[in-house]
Design a protein around this motif. Sequence first.
Motif, short mmCIF file in Angstrom:
data_model
loop_
_atom_site.label_atom_id
_atom_site.label_comp_id
_atom_site.label_asym_id
_atom_site.label_seq_id
_atom_site.Cartn_x
_atom_site.Cartn_y
_atom_site.Cartn_z
N ARG A 97 46.65 52.12 34.03
CA ARG A 97 45.28 52.24 33.52
C ARG A 97 44.65 50.87 33.29
O ARG A 97 43.48 50.64 33.63
CB ARG A 97 45.29 53.02 32.20
N THR A 98 45.44 49.97 32.72
CA THR A 98 44.92 48.62 32.44
C THR A 98 44.58 47.89 33.73
O THR A 98 43.53 47.26 33.86
CB THR A 98 45.96 47.80 31.64
N MET A 99 45.48 48.01 34.73
CA MET A 99 45.28 47.30 35.99
C MET A 99 44.09 47.87 36.76
O MET A 99 43.34 47.12 37.40
CB MET A 99 46.57 47.37 36.83
N VAL A 100 43.88 49.18 36.70
CA VAL A 100 42.68 49.78 37.33
C VAL A 100 41.43 49.16 36.70
O VAL A 100 40.48 48.80 37.40
CB VAL A 100 42.67 51.32 37.17
N GLN A 101 41.44 49.02 35.38
CA GLN A 101 40.29 48.44 34.68
C GLN A 101 40.09 46.97 35.05
O GLN A 101 38.96 46.51 35.22
CB GLN A 101 40.44 48.59 33.15
N VAL A 102 41.19 46.24 35.20
CA VAL A 102 41.10 44.82 35.63
C VAL A 102 40.37 44.74 36.97
O VAL A 102 39.48 43.90 37.17
CB VAL A 102 42.50 44.18 35.72
N ARG A 103 40.73 45.62 37.90
CA ARG A 103 40.07 45.62 39.22
C ARG A 103 38.58 45.92 39.06
O ARG A 103 37.73 45.27 39.68
CB ARG A 103 40.72 46.65 40.14
N LYS A 104 38.26 46.89 38.22
CA LYS A 104 36.84 47.26 38.05
C LYS A 104 36.05 46.14 37.38
O LYS A 104 34.86 45.96 37.65
CB LYS A 104 36.74 48.54 37.22
N ASP A 105 36.70 45.40 36.49
CA ASP A 105 36.01 44.33 35.76
C ASP A 105 35.78 43.08 36.60
O ASP A 105 34.98 42.23 36.24
CB ASP A 105 36.82 43.93 34.51
N HIS A 106 36.52 42.94 37.69
CA HIS A 106 36.45 41.71 38.49
C HIS A 106 36.25 42.06 39.96
O HIS A 106 37.20 42.34 40.68
CB HIS A 106 37.74 40.90 38.30
N LEU A 107 35.00 42.01 40.39
CA LEU A 107 34.69 42.39 41.77
C LEU A 107 35.34 41.47 42.80
O LEU A 107 35.47 41.83 43.96
CB LEU A 107 33.18 42.44 41.99
N ALA A 108 35.78 40.30 42.35
CA ALA A 108 36.51 39.41 43.27
C ALA A 108 37.78 40.08 43.77
O ALA A 108 38.24 39.80 44.89
CB ALA A 108 36.87 38.10 42.56
N LEU A 109 38.36 40.97 42.96
CA LEU A 109 39.58 41.66 43.39
C LEU A 109 39.26 42.79 44.38
O LEU A 109 40.15 43.29 45.06
CB LEU A 109 40.34 42.22 42.17
N VAL A 110 37.99 43.16 44.48
CA VAL A 110 37.57 44.15 45.47
C VAL A 110 37.09 43.45 46.74
O VAL A 110 37.61 43.67 47.83
CB VAL A 110 36.44 45.06 44.92
N TYR A 111 36.11 42.57 46.58
CA TYR A 111 35.42 41.99 47.74
C TYR A 111 35.88 40.57 48.10
O TYR A 111 35.52 40.07 49.16
CB TYR A 111 33.91 41.95 47.47
N GLY A 112 36.61 39.93 47.22
CA GLY A 112 36.91 38.51 47.41
C GLY A 112 37.72 38.20 48.65
O GLY A 112 38.50 39.03 49.14
N ALA A 113 37.54 36.97 49.14
CA ALA A 113 38.35 36.50 50.27
C ALA A 113 39.81 36.42 49.82
O ALA A 113 40.10 36.19 48.64
CB ALA A 113 37.86 35.13 50.72
N TYR A 114 40.70 36.61 50.77
CA TYR A 114 42.15 36.61 50.51
C TYR A 114 42.77 35.39 51.17
O TYR A 114 42.49 35.11 52.34
CB TYR A 114 42.73 37.90 51.07
N GLN A 115 43.58 34.66 50.41
CA GLN A 115 44.27 33.49 50.98
C GLN A 115 45.74 33.57 50.61
O GLN A 115 46.11 33.53 49.43
CB GLN A 115 43.68 32.19 50.43
N LEU A 116 46.59 33.68 51.63
CA LEU A 116 48.03 33.76 51.39
C LEU A 116 48.58 32.38 51.03
O LEU A 116 48.25 31.38 51.66
CB LEU A 116 48.72 34.27 52.67
N LEU A 117 49.43 32.33 50.01
CA LEU A 117 50.15 31.11 49.63
C LEU A 117 51.65 31.35 49.85
O LEU A 117 52.09 32.50 49.90
CB LEU A 117 49.90 30.77 48.16
N LEU A 118 52.41 30.30 49.94
CA LEU A 118 53.88 30.40 50.05
C LEU A 118 54.30 31.41 51.12
O LEU A 118 55.16 32.28 50.90
CB LEU A 118 54.49 30.82 48.70
#
Length: 564
Positions: free
Chosen positions: A471-492
């Motif tokens: 539940r908390t993690m679903v809310q984190v995604r909703k609160d931060h649109l970067a986690l929906v639309y943001g560019a993805y960059q792989l590290l390591l």
Amino acid sequence: MKHNTERKWWKEGVVYQIYPRSFQDTTGNGIGDLQGIIKRLDYIQSLGVDIIWLNPVYTSPNDDNGYDISDYRNIMAEFGTMDDMDELMTQMKKRGLRLVMDLVVNHSSDEHEWFVESRKSRDNAYRDYYHWWPAEKGTPPKRFSYFDEDSNAWKYDEPTDSYYLHYYSAKQPDLKWENPKVREEVYDLMKFWFDKGIDGFRMDVISTISKDVNYPELPEKYKGDFIPYYADGPHLHEYLKEMNQKVLSKYDVMTVGEAPGVNQEQALNFVDEDRKELNMFFHFDLMSLDREPGETFKMRKEQWKLTEFKKVFSEWDGVFAQKGWGSLYLNNHDFPRSVSRWGNDSKTHWQNSATLLQTFLLSMRGTPYFLYGEEIGMTNIKFDSISDYQDINTHSRYKAIKKAGGDLETFLKEEKHAGRDNARTPMQWNTQHNSGFSEAKPWLKINENYKEGINVAEQEPEKDSVLNYFRTMVQVRKDHLALVYGAYQLLLANNELVYAYLRSWEDERFLVLLNFSTKRSSVTIDEVRFDKAHLIISNDDAENNKIDNHFELTPYQASIYKVF
């Protein structure tokens, strides 16, 4: 604005998949039903999810648990009535939940009135609704069937001395999309459900609807593999465009196609917005990662590597970096439970690996799909005996191996990890009889670990439970649109223990760290300034283990930092 950052409800939504037979029984017959889903809507709403994907509830003889439909406009009696369906939709709308149903139109049931008519005579009005091969032309060219014990997709039918085509069970004859009347029938039934108020379709094996009706031998370029051939039909995109133009474009709905055999080069043909076909589709690259090449349900011998897992997700993210939109899933009704497959279901690591996988799915770009029970960390049941299995896929493969004098013991051992019934065991609600799923004997056995904390009632009051983390993690995604639309960059990229990546959009930037390992893992991240970094969420207390850009991660630790 790039296509894929244009805001849409189906991009921002979190999908919760319900296998209706296994969710909640209210009639006491051991089978889940529509009233059971209605009863649990407050719980579903409490998860923070937005969209329910409901596996088939249409009238069906149940050869393949409802994926063999005999009436597309009625409800299977086991599940209830159309009044129950209407009530479900009304109650969902009250709670702001959207409904996506299964569209199963590569095939129908052999008990559908179209097929009943089609097999009566060669000049029947419905003859051309299906694929027929007259016996006087000899044996038809080889076609592979998933659920036939001889893997043969042609079944001889005596009344008209002909063979009919079935990519799946012999009770699932393939519809002939090449006939415009069939397409109109499909568009009509889609409109019927959209007019009732559903919000979209998950389209079952939609990549296989177009056939070459000359039925040639399998072309050499496919090297004996029928699946990519099935997904490369001559008129597939013509049909999807027509479906969009005649139906989908008239409603605000979401579409997700199940697309076995579709590769990265073909992906944008389905979902590039300018082509006006589908919103997204399910690819199978992850689902085949731990399987033998070309064998959807046979385990490979060596353990999958995290670098392979990263490669699948990173490459597919790249496919949709500018156009189209991706779907994210780790399991569904056809594949084993994610925590047993990609995490670790031992008592020591079960909780952290379940929450790590939730963190992962909810922090990647694409629409995330969760199977019922994933929010409480349900695991594979790992049946010992063939008599415990209900799935046609397991039984047809067992019969084929037995017929060939093969090794049944090895097959059953593998099926503990590969079998589809692992994902279909009843929902674990509490510690009462049958875990609160049913008063009667359930249609499929319940995993005994419902008595050991893997149930809703025991996780509900625990602040740090798998359920409350979800539940908390679903809310984190909703609160931060970067986690929906943001560019993805792989590290390591080459690290075999830790999956690390950045998500960036507008002025927000997040670092995701996931230790896919039973070991403590040290990593140094040089791409980020940490003087102002702060922790957003973690499934482990060990947050003191960060010094500047150096992290000590505990087994299956998942952490997300807001960074600058």
